[in-house]
Every structure is written in C-alpha cells, then in structure tokens.
Enzyme design. Structure first.
Site, mmCIF file in Angstrom:
data_model
loop_
_atom_site.group_PDB
_atom_site.id
_atom_site.type_symbol
_atom_site.label_atom_id
_atom_site.label_comp_id
_atom_site.label_asym_id
_atom_site.label_seq_id
_atom_site.Cartn_x
_atom_site.Cartn_y
_atom_site.Cartn_z
ATOM 1 N N GLU A 112 0.841 -1.193 0.000
ATOM 2 C CA GLU A 112 0.000 0.000 0.000
ATOM 3 C C GLU A 112 0.880 1.247 0.000
ATOM 4 O O GLU A 112 1.919 1.289 0.656
ATOM 5 C CB GLU A 112 -0.907 -0.005 1.230
ATOM 6 C CG GLU A 112 -2.056 0.981 1.160
ATOM 7 C CD GLU A 112 -3.095 0.721 2.251
ATOM 8 O OE1 GLU A 112 -3.477 1.696 2.913
ATOM 9 O OE2 GLU A 112 -3.515 -0.441 2.430
ATOM 10 N N ASP A 114 0.029 5.407 0.424
ATOM 11 C CA ASP A 114 -1.122 6.242 0.787
ATOM 12 C C ASP A 114 -0.839 7.732 0.789
ATOM 13 O O ASP A 114 0.174 8.182 1.343
ATOM 14 C CB ASP A 114 -1.596 5.914 2.216
ATOM 15 C CG ASP A 114 -2.059 4.492 2.393
ATOM 16 O OD1 ASP A 114 -2.432 3.874 1.390
ATOM 17 O OD2 ASP A 114 -2.042 4.008 3.538
ATOM 18 N N GLU A 116 -3.365 10.360 2.542
ATOM 19 C CA GLU A 116 -4.605 10.479 3.302
ATOM 20 C C GLU A 116 -4.758 11.920 3.759
ATOM 21 O O GLU A 116 -3.816 12.521 4.283
ATOM 22 C CB GLU A 116 -4.602 9.541 4.515
ATOM 23 C CG GLU A 116 -4.630 8.067 4.137
ATOM 24 C CD GLU A 116 -4.471 7.148 5.328
ATOM 25 O OE1 GLU A 116 -5.260 6.199 5.438
ATOM 26 O OE2 GLU A 116 -3.559 7.382 6.149
#
Length: 336
Positions: A112, A114, A116
């Site tokens: 993953e 990210d 955010e």
C-alpha cells in the site's frame, strides 16, 4: 511468502520512460484519462458523480455511505496523479484518500502507498498523511504527517505518487514532500507487487481527528471531494497471470524524472522543516530503535522533539500556554 513476480521487459521500459516532466514542474504532456477510460466505481451509489464528460469525479460522504473509485487495471510502478479539492468548513473525522493497494488480492501480505487527507474542526487546518506498507507489514506504521501552506478546500491542488522498483516519492503541486527509498535492511517490506489506484471519502471518526476526539458531524453533510486531471502512467499488469499486459509505447523516453533535482531537494527540505509534524522514524514511544530504513536527520529530530517532547524525545508533556502559528500564506510556496 508472497508470489515472486518477474520484472519483465515492459516494466524496464516504463522505468526508462520515467525522465523530465516532474523535474520541469509540469506533467501536461501526460494523458489525462476520462473516468470510463481508466476507472470504475468502487462503492457509494449516487454519492459518486461524474462531471465534465468524465474528466472530473465528485465523491461525497453522508450519513448513508461514503464513496470511491478504483482503476480498472493493476500497475507495477508508475506515475499516478490527481488534482483534488477537499470539503470545506467542519470536516472533523472525514478522511479523503488517494492511494495504491492490492489488499483485495493479497489479503495477508498486501502492499500500500497512501495519501490520506484528515479533516478537522472549524478553524483548524486539514492535514496530509503519507504511509507505506509492503508485504503485509502493517505492524510497522511508516506514517508521516504534515500541515500545508494552502487551504486545500479553496481550490484544486495536485497530489502525485511516483513509484519505482527502488523508491517512492510523494509530491504536492510538483514539490516532493517525501522520498522513501528501498533498502536491503527492509527485506520484503517495500511495495513490490502490482497495485490498483483508489480514491475514497469515508468516515474515520475513530482516529482521524485528535485520535477520535472529534467525530464526523453529519449536520454539515454532504462532504464532497472533487477529483480532476486523473493521470495513470504505468505498466498495466494482467490480474491473473501477473505479467505485463500493456506498457504505453507511444510515450516518449523523455517523460518523467525518477530523481529529485537539487532545486527540488531544497524545496523538499524546506517543506519538511516547516510543515512536518510527525514521522515514524522519530517516534520513540512506538520504536525504541528506528526501523532499519530510517535515515535520522538531526535537524528534523530536534525540531520534532521541541514540537512534541513526549513522542519524539521521551520528555514530559507541559501544559502551559501554547503558541499557535497562523496558516502560512500562499506565497510561502515560493520559499519551500
């Protein structure tokens, strides 16, 4: 142990094509895909609305559901970008995410990468968090968190993930804010399996704002995040065979730089010095010894220690008067 994937010739071609656009501060030569060309709805029913003939997508969160979309293809390395305008006003508990993942395929050893965006109470700024997981290494959080020099709810701003075999670079408006390099000490913890690109908005009340102290207030709903200028520039991978399905040979060999120039590095260092408020590498409450890929910068360590002596220095928290810095002006981008 995850499936070992071959690095095929077309993946090498992609790495070779990744040579001048980021360095020049522009990606206008890269194709912008319409929604139907590159994406499909993930969840949210009517909370996903397509605009401008597929060139823009609005995601909303209300009491019923959030929403999101996902790329139609898996990718092994590449350049992934979107211009995003975040919701305004009271946004505590709201999470908008622009990220890559293969958790739907590799449930126990997923990768993953990210971006955010964490909402806040009225009068407080949105914050950006970046994170990296490799091979299911979710027990080792690699978060960094930052304030930003503009209001992301006022206008569109570009957020970019550049992912290669050896490094990951996060950009905001073509300014690199984080460089994450693969090291031998990491073992399999560097993302190395094909991933899809996702964009979502959802209720993160349990953790997103002050550790869950402030929750989503649906009196202010719907919360709407607007996405445009969607770029998927990478080698698509067959989801069954995990071999390269397509690498766009129409792209020139002078497309995207995978290195950070001296000028960019200066801007990155300035950004991190002014705006980084958390880095896992300096968190002494979580890691008595920093994870092996961490390169400790003494100046960063000292600044974060002053910002939060408990987390970053093992000191005792003081409860005296706190000094709040006003939001930096938009012109501060020139000094980053």
């Amino acid at each position: 142990m995850g499936m070992k994937l071959p690095y095929l010739g077309s993946s090498l071609f992609l790495v070779l094509t990744l040579v001048s656009i980021v360095a020049s501060g522009s990606d206008k030569r890269l194709p912008i895909l319409s929604f139907d060309e590159g994406y499909t709805q993930l969840f949210g029913d009517d909370n996903l609305v397509i605009h401008r003939d597929g060139k823009a997508v609005h995601l909303s969160l209300n009491e019923r559901t959030g929403s999101g979309f996902v790329s139609q293809d898996l990718y092994l390395h590449g350049y992934f970008s979107a211009s995003v305008k975040l919701p305004a006003d009271y946004t505590a508990g709201v999470v908008v995410a622009f990220y890559m993942s293969n958790g739907d395929i590799f449930e126990k050893n997923h990768d993953e990468i990210d971006f955010e965006f964490l909402g806040n109470i009225r009068g407080k700024d949105w914050r950006i968090q970046t994170n990296v997981y490799g091979n299911g290494s979710t027990s080792v959080g690699r978060e960094e968190r930052y304030n930003i020099w503009f209001d992301p709810a006022d206008d569109f701003h570009q957020y970019t993930i550049l992912w290669t075999e050896s490094q990951i670079i996060f950009y905001v408006d073509n300014i690199p804010i984080r460089e994450f390099k693969r090291t031998a000490a990491m073992g399999g913890d560097f993302p190395s399996k094909p991933m899809s690109l996702y964009a979502t908005i959802w209720d993160g009340s349990d953790w997103a704002t002050n550790g869950g102290k402030y929750r989503v207030n649906y009196k202010y709903a719907p919360y709407e995040a607007k996405f445009s200028d969607l770029i998927l520039h990478g080698c698509a991978v067959d989801p069954i065979e995990f071999s390269s399905k397509r690498c766009d040979s129409t792209q020139s060999l002078e497309q995207i730089s995978t290195t950070i120039t001296r000028s960019q590095r200066s801007k990155m260092d300035s950004f991190r010095r002014k705006h980084m408020t958390y880095s896992y590498c300096y968190d002494q409450t979580r890691y008595k010894v920093p994870p092996p890929e961490c390169v400790v910068n003494p100046q960063e360590a000292e600044r974060l220690k002053k910002f939060d002596p408990v987390t970053f220095g093992g000191g005792r928290r003081h409860h005296g008067k706190r000094h709040h810095r006003n939001r930096a002006s938009r012109s501060d981008a020139d000094s980053i």
